[in-house]
Design an enzyme around this catalytic site. Structure first.
Site, PDB file in Angstrom:
ATOM      1  N   GLY A   1       1.050  -1.316  -0.420  1.00 16.08           N
ATOM      2  CA  GLY A   1      -0.199  -0.003  -0.481  1.00 16.08           C
ATOM      3  C   GLY A   1       0.994   1.402   0.078  1.00 16.08           C
ATOM      4  O   GLY A   1       2.234   1.424   0.789  1.00 16.08           O
TER       5      GLY A   1
ATOM      6  N   GLN B   1       3.192  10.104   1.166  1.00 14.82           N
ATOM      7  CA  GLN B   1       4.694   9.236   1.581  1.00 14.82           C
ATOM      8  C   GLN B   1       5.532   9.400   0.310  1.00 14.82           C
ATOM      9  O   GLN B   1       6.762   9.397   0.297  1.00 14.82           O
ATOM     10  CB  GLN B   1       4.398   8.061   2.467  1.00 14.82           C
ATOM     11  CG  GLN B   1       3.982   7.177   2.196  1.00 14.82           C
ATOM     12  CD  GLN B   1       3.317   5.909   2.774  1.00 14.82           C
ATOM     13  OE1 GLN B   1       2.719   5.295   2.335  1.00 14.82           O
ATOM     14  NE2 GLN B   1       4.386   4.498   3.490  1.00 14.82           N
TER      15      GLN B   1
ATOM     16  N   CYS C   1       5.403  -0.348   7.853  1.00 12.58           N
ATOM     17  CA  CYS C   1       5.880   0.816   7.308  1.00 12.58           C
ATOM     18  C   CYS C   1       6.513   1.215   6.238  1.00 12.58           C
ATOM     19  O   CYS C   1       7.705   0.970   6.103  1.00 12.58           O
ATOM     20  CB  CYS C   1       5.067   1.969   7.687  1.00 12.58           C
ATOM     21  SG  CYS C   1       4.839   3.865   6.804  1.00 12.58           S
ATOM     22  N   LEU C   2       6.931   1.474   4.350  1.00 13.94           N
ATOM     23  CA  LEU C   2       7.559   1.368   4.253  1.00 13.94           C
ATOM     24  C   LEU C   2       8.978   2.771   4.270  1.00 13.94           C
ATOM     25  O   LEU C   2       9.518   3.156   4.737  1.00 13.94           O
ATOM     26  CB  LEU C   2       6.998   2.034   2.077  1.00 13.94           C
ATOM     27  CG  LEU C   2       6.548   1.053   1.722  1.00 13.94           C
ATOM     28  CD1 LEU C   2       6.183   1.281  -0.015  1.00 13.94           C
ATOM     29  CD2 LEU C   2       8.219   0.044   1.554  1.00 13.94           C
TER      30      LEU C   2
ATOM     31  N   HIS D   1      -4.464   1.833   7.018  1.00 16.96           N
ATOM     32  CA  HIS D   1      -3.175   1.598   7.178  1.00 16.96           C
ATOM     33  C   HIS D   1      -2.797   3.307   5.973  1.00 16.96           C
ATOM     34  O   HIS D   1      -2.168   4.150   6.418  1.00 16.96           O
ATOM     35  CB  HIS D   1      -2.769   1.003   7.217  1.00 16.96           C
ATOM     36  CG  HIS D   1      -0.959   1.357   6.895  1.00 16.96           C
ATOM     37  ND1 HIS D   1      -0.016   0.483   7.821  1.00 16.96           N
ATOM     38  CD2 HIS D   1      -0.056   2.137   6.042  1.00 16.96           C
ATOM     39  CE1 HIS D   1       1.398   1.156   7.580  1.00 16.96           C
ATOM     40  NE2 HIS D   1       1.390   1.696   6.712  1.00 16.96           N
ATOM     41  N   GLU D   2      -3.319   2.931   5.232  1.00 16.43           N
ATOM     42  CA  GLU D   2      -3.152   4.489   3.564  1.00 16.43           C
ATOM     43  C   GLU D   2      -3.768   6.092   4.537  1.00 16.43           C
ATOM     44  O   GLU D   2      -4.201   6.821   4.141  1.00 16.43           O
ATOM     45  CB  GLU D   2      -3.853   3.836   2.311  1.00 16.43           C
ATOM     46  CG  GLU D   2      -2.986   2.737   1.659  1.00 16.43           C
ATOM     47  CD  GLU D   2      -1.449   2.527   2.819  1.00 16.43           C
ATOM     48  OE1 GLU D   2      -0.197   3.765   2.908  1.00 16.43           O
ATOM     49  OE2 GLU D   2      -0.912   1.819   2.803  1.00 16.43           O
TER      50      GLU D   2
ATOM     51  N   HIS E   1      -2.815   7.705   7.204  1.00 15.50           N
ATOM     52  CA  HIS E   1      -1.716   8.199   6.678  1.00 15.50           C
ATOM     53  C   HIS E   1      -2.405   9.900   5.796  1.00 15.50           C
ATOM     54  O   HIS E   1      -1.489  10.567   5.874  1.00 15.50           O
ATOM     55  CB  HIS E   1      -0.709   7.819   5.241  1.00 15.50           C
ATOM     56  CG  HIS E   1       0.197   6.863   5.495  1.00 15.50           C
ATOM     57  ND1 HIS E   1       1.843   7.426   5.780  1.00 15.50           N
ATOM     58  CD2 HIS E   1       0.799   5.334   5.480  1.00 15.50           C
ATOM     59  CE1 HIS E   1       2.582   5.928   6.108  1.00 15.50           C
ATOM     60  NE2 HIS E   1       1.675   5.202   5.287  1.00 15.50           N
TER      61      HIS E   1
HETATM   62 ZN    ZN Z   1       2.737   3.465   5.884  1.00 18.73          ZN
END
Ligand code: ZN
Length: 154
Positions: free
Chosen positions: A43, A48, A85-86, A127-128, A131
């Site tokens: 995702g 991000q 998380c990236l 999760h997104e 963000h």
């Molecule tokens: Zn994330």
């Protein structure tokens, strides 16, 4: 396209809803998907990659989403699962989320869609959406540091 890493304050900004899904938004969603795959994530949200529109992409088990203005209309059940998380490499947090959600969003054609999601895809979408509101996994509980890459980075 560059990945914004914690603790960059960009990750704490609130993304703004898009007025309509046009060429610019479609192009951005396409690039987000490409880079999410390159970074081996499941995702990715626009903040991000330093964009401030409410845009997210996700891909789990061959199910792919490219959405604008996603909103959770209803959540049911609670499930706990470790997430990565990236934007916070090597950190993992046990996060409690709804197990099943009903979400409304705009698709790449600008049409309003409503979808029932469960399992990992429901989790990634929540999760997104976090963000888009400047919320990170580290806000959900104690952090476990681990070097190995996890499959669940979003
Ligand atoms: Zn994330």
């Amino acid at each position: 396209m560059e990945l914004v890493l914690h603790p960059n304050p960009i990750l704490r900004a609130h993304a703004v809803p898009v007025e309509r899904v046009g060429r610019t938004e479609r192009r951005l969603l396409k690039r987000m998907l490409k880079y999410m795959r390159r970074w081996k994530g499941i995702g990715l949200a626009a903040p991000q990659v330093a964009h401030f529109e409410q845009l997210i992409v996700a891909e789990v088990n061959g199910q792919m989403l490219q959405w604008a203005n996603p909103t959770v209309l209803e959540g049911n059940g609670t499930e706990r699962m470790e997430e990565g998380c990236l934007s916070i490499p090597g950190s993992f947090v046990d996060v409690v989320r709804s197990g099943r959600v009903r979400v409304r969003a705009l698709d790449v054609e600008g049409r309003t869609v409503e979808r029932e999601l469960d399992g990992l895809l429901a989790r990634v979408v929540q999760h997104e959406i976090d963000h888009l509101n400047g919320v990170l996994i580290i806000d959900h509980g104690p952090v476990v540091q681990r070097r190995a890459l996890s499959q669940g980075d979003a």
